[in-house]
Design an enzyme around this catalytic site. Structure first.
Site, PDB file in Angstrom:
ATOM      1  N   HIS A 177      -8.883  -1.702  -5.080  1.00 14.94           N
ATOM      2  CA  HIS A 177      -7.531  -1.902  -5.061  1.00 14.94           C
ATOM      3  C   HIS A 177      -6.718  -0.699  -4.469  1.00 14.94           C
ATOM      4  O   HIS A 177      -7.064   0.289  -4.894  1.00 14.94           O
ATOM      5  CB  HIS A 177      -7.031  -2.502  -6.228  1.00 14.94           C
ATOM      6  CG  HIS A 177      -7.765  -3.531  -6.915  1.00 14.94           C
ATOM      7  ND1 HIS A 177      -7.029  -4.648  -6.933  1.00 14.94           N
ATOM      8  CD2 HIS A 177      -8.584  -3.532  -7.725  1.00 14.94           C
ATOM      9  CE1 HIS A 177      -7.948  -5.488  -7.574  1.00 14.94           C
ATOM     10  NE2 HIS A 177      -8.919  -4.817  -8.372  1.00 14.94           N
ATOM     11  N   LYS A 230     -10.227   5.293 -11.571  1.00  9.05           N
ATOM     12  CA  LYS A 230      -9.171   4.981 -10.637  1.00  9.05           C
ATOM     13  C   LYS A 230      -8.267   6.512 -10.447  1.00  9.05           C
ATOM     14  O   LYS A 230      -8.768   7.369 -11.011  1.00  9.05           O
ATOM     15  CB  LYS A 230      -7.850   4.245 -10.919  1.00  9.05           C
ATOM     16  CG  LYS A 230      -7.384   4.583 -12.427  1.00  9.05           C
ATOM     17  CD  LYS A 230      -5.836   3.604 -12.697  1.00  9.05           C
ATOM     18  CE  LYS A 230      -5.429   4.108 -14.106  1.00  9.05           C
ATOM     19  NZ  LYS A 230      -4.070   3.494 -14.097  1.00  9.05           N
ATOM     20  N   ARG A 266       6.642 -10.629 -10.925  1.00  6.98           N
ATOM     21  CA  ARG A 266       6.321 -10.157 -12.336  1.00  6.98           C
ATOM     22  C   ARG A 266       7.516 -10.354 -13.103  1.00  6.98           C
ATOM     23  O   ARG A 266       8.517  -9.862 -12.777  1.00  6.98           O
ATOM     24  CB  ARG A 266       5.695  -8.855 -12.427  1.00  6.98           C
ATOM     25  CG  ARG A 266       4.600  -8.848 -11.680  1.00  6.98           C
ATOM     26  CD  ARG A 266       3.583  -7.554 -11.735  1.00  6.98           C
ATOM     27  NE  ARG A 266       2.412  -7.501 -10.751  1.00  6.98           N
ATOM     28  CZ  ARG A 266       1.733  -6.391 -10.522  1.00  6.98           C
ATOM     29  NH1 ARG A 266       2.131  -5.305 -11.339  1.00  6.98           N
ATOM     30  NH2 ARG A 266       0.996  -6.439  -9.409  1.00  6.98           N
ATOM     31  N   CYS A 278      -4.818  -9.634  -5.176  1.00 11.63           N
ATOM     32  CA  CYS A 278      -6.398  -9.598  -5.068  1.00 11.63           C
ATOM     33  C   CYS A 278      -6.815 -10.987  -5.256  1.00 11.63           C
ATOM     34  O   CYS A 278      -7.995 -11.006  -4.216  1.00 11.63           O
ATOM     35  CB  CYS A 278      -6.737  -8.796  -6.221  1.00 11.63           C
ATOM     36  SG  CYS A 278      -5.551  -8.010  -7.104  1.00 11.63           S
ATOM     37  N   ASP A 293      -0.246  -3.454  -0.268  1.00 14.38           N
ATOM     38  CA  ASP A 293      -1.492  -3.594  -0.556  1.00 14.38           C
ATOM     39  C   ASP A 293      -2.864  -3.801   0.278  1.00 14.38           C
ATOM     40  O   ASP A 293      -2.354  -4.085   1.436  1.00 14.38           O
ATOM     41  CB  ASP A 293      -1.646  -4.852  -1.580  1.00 14.38           C
ATOM     42  CG  ASP A 293      -2.223  -5.033  -2.566  1.00 14.38           C
ATOM     43  OD1 ASP A 293      -2.898  -4.001  -2.876  1.00 14.38           O
ATOM     44  OD2 ASP A 293      -2.232  -6.081  -3.381  1.00 14.38           O
ATOM     45  N   HIS A 326      -7.468  -4.467  -0.038  1.00 15.04           N
ATOM     46  CA  HIS A 326      -8.432  -4.491  -0.864  1.00 15.04           C
ATOM     47  C   HIS A 326      -9.596  -4.056  -0.247  1.00 15.04           C
ATOM     48  O   HIS A 326      -9.742  -4.603   0.992  1.00 15.04           O
ATOM     49  CB  HIS A 326      -8.492  -5.877  -1.500  1.00 15.04           C
ATOM     50  CG  HIS A 326      -7.651  -6.086  -2.530  1.00 15.04           C
ATOM     51  ND1 HIS A 326      -6.307  -6.758  -2.281  1.00 15.04           N
ATOM     52  CD2 HIS A 326      -7.326  -5.515  -3.942  1.00 15.04           C
ATOM     53  CE1 HIS A 326      -5.599  -6.771  -3.374  1.00 15.04           C
ATOM     54  NE2 HIS A 326      -6.334  -5.988  -4.085  1.00 15.04           N
ATOM     55  N   GLN A 360       4.039  -5.224  -2.472  1.00 16.88           N
ATOM     56  CA  GLN A 360       3.212  -4.169  -2.289  1.00 16.88           C
ATOM     57  C   GLN A 360       2.629  -3.685  -0.952  1.00 16.88           C
ATOM     58  O   GLN A 360       2.356  -4.728  -0.167  1.00 16.88           O
ATOM     59  CB  GLN A 360       1.958  -4.602  -3.293  1.00 16.88           C
ATOM     60  CG  GLN A 360       2.311  -4.717  -4.765  1.00 16.88           C
ATOM     61  CD  GLN A 360       1.221  -5.225  -5.633  1.00 16.88           C
ATOM     62  OE1 GLN A 360       0.263  -6.083  -4.940  1.00 16.88           O
ATOM     63  NE2 GLN A 360       0.980  -4.543  -6.445  1.00 16.88           N
TER      64      GLN A 360
HETATM   65 ZN   LIG Z   1      -5.381  -5.626  -6.128  1.00 15.25          ZN
END
Ligand SMILES: [Zn+2]
Ligand SMILES: [Zn+2]
Length: 647
Positions: free
Chosen positions: A524, A478, A372, A343, A392, A394, A390
């Site tokens: 996200h 969320k 992580r 992000c 991912d 945004h 991910q």
């Molecule tokens: Zn994010």
């Protein structure tokens, strides 16, 4: 005696209020509702505390009658079964001493000291039979408050040092014994009414366990077991357990040569082998295509970022201590972090130029690899790793676009679920705790808009949902996706998350129609969480039998003998030209063996070639799961294949 006319008011979970004589038990209340309910009541939850269904209720109370369908009902059933196991062991192994016997997620265990008597898998059946024999006697679990002195005297006489050790930590006046049949245990309860509820029992495992978890203490024998109110339910559980073992992605990942781990590379850092990489790339390309259609713009960002980036995002403050530590450079003034999230990088992409309300929504998508530092005990196959990619994206949008964007993400997720054969899915909507609004950042108005946008989007898309109050993050509401796999297990997938925090921290802006500066909303969105986790679920759901388009090897060409190698190789090349992947099995093995190996490796199509095929320019086709499809011209096979592979 309680006066006949003394009544208590009982509020049931549906909100209805009924009056019962003071001293009525949960079982009495159940009996008055229906005989069927009374037969199934395992315990009662009275003002939030689970107690025996046979214990009197003496004041007005909220009462929930717990059955096998309630988690707390199951836990009471299983803990009570631990007493039954103990009773059986005491009958079979005189002098056995007992530690603790709690319920666990599925079933229960008891830590016991058998005083040197041998105990192994061979003894399981004998214990199970004894448990069921005792269960059939329908012995009541009888609660008896004890003074500490009497309790100590009882276990001194019995000679059980573990119970005496437990008693040391208990205050006088709080101690209860429970007896069923000839067996008495120190326990605070609660228990089911009698042993007759237990109709099926299975010992699962035996292991060593130090008393009180301390290796300086004596090692006891931990016996794991599970019980059910019906034999059929136990059979189903055991079947699913076997299925789950066969489908374990760690086992299949190794057998199918998809991924591996190396101690030297580091725990939790998966190595994708060639076949796994093919699978993963196919999946990524499929998602990439779907995302382009849904209006996403792909971006690529580095695997590291300056520490300052994460100070701005707040990640450093929140997770810095527990993460991979900063990377040093020859310049003592700079530090970099392995990126734990994509992000912040995407916020900086947003800021590369001024944005107008007409530019929004801006949807930035990246298969971004993040790192992580999970505790080593938490690592598990591909589902808990330290480096993962991910799926991912945004979405930067105006507050009035949140609902539409949620609908689009839901569409995308459902498209992928359907393509990959997950037909049983649901979602959880996590909202603010309305009692504690101060905990959350962002204005009331924004929260209300976003929350109703999510609820409406999910409803309009027909997504089955549950709503949880107080489960939202401090920075926004969320939606989380869950799927049920082919053997009924639930898997948590990814999230669509509204964020009012990062746009503030990164001072993101757009110029509105009013020519004023406004703050965009950030969403996200990683519907599958990560490629690693998603592939793990895909493996366990399919048992390694991937859809044709995802299969690493789609075909295996099996020549009956070396005489047909040239024909097999020519065939292979022409299939490759049609984007069909696989291999020719040129080993000097019997055809039966070649077929078996291709089966084990879960290759969807086997193409057998011999005399007849090479003479006629055909192939003999076997489809995994369908069997023999007969022989066909090569062009026909390509057509059959292409019709199936389309997604
Ligand atoms: Zn994010
Ligand atoms: Zn107990």
């Amino acid at each position: 005696m309680i006066a006949q006319d003394e009544q208590i008011r009982v509020t049931l979970p549906d909100g209805s209020v009924r009056e019962y004589p003071k001293g009525s038990t949960g079982l009495d209340i159940a009996t008055k509702i229906s005989e069927g309910l009374a037969r199934n009541v395992l315990a009662a939850k009275v003002n939030g505390v689970v107690q025996d269904a046979t214990l009197p209720i003496n004041e007005n109370a909220n009462v929930q009658l717990l059955t096998w369908n309630d988690a707390e009902g199951k836990a009471t059933f299983w803990h009570s079964s631990a007493h039954l196991l103990a009773e059986a062991l005491e009958a079979l192994y005189p002098g056995v001493k007992f530690g603790i016997g709690p319920a666990v997620e599925t079933g229960f265990y008891y830590d016991v000291d058998l005083g040197g008597q041998p105990f192994s898998q061979e003894d399981f059946k004998k214990v199970e039979d004894k448990m069921l024999e005792l269960a059939r006697q329908k012995q009541q679990y009888i609660r008896k408050p004890m003074s500490k002195a009497d309790a100590i005297a009882y276990f001194e006489e019995k000679g059980d040092p573990y119970k005496l050790d437990l008693l040391e930590g208990l205050a006088d006046g709080t101690i209860t014994f429970y007896s069923q049949g000839d067996f008495t245990d120190l326990c605070r309860g609660p228990h089911i009414p009698n042993t007759g509820f237990i109709k099926a029992a299975k010992l699962m495992n035996v292991a060593g366990a130090y008393w009180r978890g301390n290796e300086k203490n004596k090692q006891l024998t931990r016996i794991y077991a599970v019980t059910y109110p019906k034999q059929k339910e136990l059979d189903e559980y055991l079947f699913l357990l076997e299925e789950a073992k066969k489908r374990d992605h760690r086992k299949l990942g190794k057998e199918l040569e998809l991924f591996a781990f190396s101690e030297k590379v580091g725990a939790g850092l998966p190595l994708w082998l060639p076949k796994g990489t093919v699978l993963r790339e196919r999946l990524e390309n499929f998602l990439r295509k779907a995302q382009v259609r849904a209006g996403y713009s792909p971006v690529v960002t580095p695997h590291i970022g300056s520490k300052q980036l994460y100070v701005t995002s707040g990640h450093w403050e929140k997770y810095g201590e527990d993460s991979f530590q900063p990377i040093k450079t020859p310049n003592p003034d700079e530090e970099f972090m392995l990126k734990p999230m994509n992000c912040p990088h995407h916020c900086e992409i947003y800021k590369t130029k001024p944005r107008s309300y007409r530019d929004l929504p801006l949807r930035l998508a990246e298969f971004g690899t993040v790192y992580r530092y999970e505790q080593s005990g938490e690592l598990h196959g591909l589902t808990r790793v330290r480096g993962f990619t991910q799926d991912d994206a945004h979405i930067f949008c105006r507050p009035d676009q949140v609902k539409e964007e949620f609908m689009k993400v839901i569409d995308l997720v459902l498209y992928v679920f359907n393509t990959l054969g997950f037909s049983d899915y649901s979602a959880q909507i996590s909202l603010r705790d309305p009692e504690n609004k101060a905990k959350y950042i962002g204005s009331d108005d924004l929260w209300e808009k976003a929350e109703s946008a999510i609820i409406e989007a999910a409803a309009e898309k027909g997504l089955p949902t549950v709503t949880e109050l107080g489960e939202a993050a401090f920075y926004g509401p969320k939606l989380d996706f869950m799927v049920r796999d082919a053997i009924g297990r639930k898997w948590q997938l990814g999230t669509i998350q509204v964020d009012y925090n990062l746009p503030n921290r990164f001072e993101l802006e757009y110029i509105g129609a009013d020519n004023q500066k406004h703050r965009p909303v950030m969403i996200h969105r990683a519907p599958f969480g990560s490629m690693e986790r998603f592939i793990a679920i895909l493996i366990e759901n399919s048992g390694g039998n991937f859809p044709l388009w995802l299969s690493p090897d789609q075909i295996a060409i099996l020549p009956i003998s070396e005489k047909y190698e040239d024909y097999a190789n020519d065939l292979f090349f022409s299939l490759q030209e049609n984007d069909i992947r696989g291999f020719v099995d040129l080993r000097d093995e019997k055809i039966g063996r070649k077929i078996r190996d291709a089966e084990v490796n879960k290759v969807p199509y086997m193409l057998i070639v011999g005399d007849k095929e090479s003479a006629e320019g055909t192939v003999s086709v076997r489809r995994k799961g369908q069997g023999d499809l007969g022989s066909m011209p090569i062009a026909d096979f390509i057509k059959t294949f292409q019709a199936e592979v389309k997604v």
